[in-house]
Design an enzyme around this catalytic site. Structure first.
Site, short mmCIF file in Angstrom:
data_model
loop_
_atom_site.label_atom_id
_atom_site.label_comp_id
_atom_site.label_asym_id
_atom_site.label_seq_id
_atom_site.Cartn_x
_atom_site.Cartn_y
_atom_site.Cartn_z
N ASP A 81 12.92 -29.96 -6.95
CA ASP A 81 13.21 -29.99 -8.26
C ASP A 81 12.14 -30.47 -9.08
OD1 ASP A 81 15.56 -28.19 -7.36
OD2 ASP A 81 16.76 -30.40 -7.39
N ASP A 124 16.71 -21.70 -8.28
CA ASP A 124 18.18 -22.12 -8.18
C ASP A 124 18.80 -21.32 -9.93
OD1 ASP A 124 18.58 -24.32 -6.97
OD2 ASP A 124 17.62 -26.44 -8.32
#
Length: 192
Positions: free
Chosen positions: A141, A163
């Site tokens: 991330d 995401d």
């Protein structure tokens, strides 16, 4: 045997083929964008201070997430790997009934995002081919919005392109279901 005609006059089989192509192309674009962005970010930012893009609004900071969104379920990586695998299989099976452009877009977003994060779980550290640990890789991330300034909670979770695609696809799926749009292309109308 003749093909049934869909809305707009195109045969159902051809229409399904076009819609499946939309789903597949969108999934590939999401997948490639996510994999490429993670590769670039890891090569340029891993182990370094965050890259501030817009002060107090957007920065790139590398983290490795073993859990799900919002780092929920840290330590349950193998469970999320099997859930993601099930989601991918469900999307592919559902795509056989595809008759709606909005649903093709929705499923393309979900499939591309799920496949990319699943790739991390299968191949990224500590998992990977030739390693003793399998199905437990950490998802990369790197996008952080309003760092340290997010209202209500102390921070907004760091996320990635996959995401974002999953969240957008999920919101679109809820909206389409709420409005009565069917995957097959029809619309359920409730009278009341």
């Amino acid at each position: 045997m003749r093909d049934l005609q869909a809305e707009g006059g195109a045969p159902v089989g051809k229409r399904r083929g076009r819609l499946f192509a939309v789903l597949a192309v969108l999934a590939v674009v999401i997948y490639a964008s996510d994999v490429i962005s993670k590769t670039v970010v890891l090569r340029t930012l891993e182990g370094k201070a965050p890259l501030v893009v817009i002060p107090d609004v957007l920065q790139f900071r590398v983290i490795f997430n073993s859990g799900a969104a919002f780092s929920i379920g840290t330590g349950m990586t193998i469970v999320f790997t099997f859930i993601a695998t099930g989601v991918v299989i469900a999307i592919v099976r559902t795509a056989r009934k595809l008759g709606s452009l909005p649903w093709a877009i929705t499923l393309g977003l979900l499939l591309g995002g799920a496949l990319s994060n699943l790739t991390d779980r299968l191949l990224r550290y500590p998992s990977g081919l030739g390693r003793s640990v399998q199905f437990q890789g950490h998802v990369v991330d790197f996008i952080e919005v309003l760092p340290g300034h997010f209202p209500v909670i102390d921070y907004f979770p760091v996320f990635n392109i996959a995401d974002s695609a999953i969240v957008c696809g999920g919101i679109l799926a809820v909206f389409l279901a709420w409005r009565g749009y069917q995957i097959e292309g029809g619309r359920e109308v409730t009278r009341g």
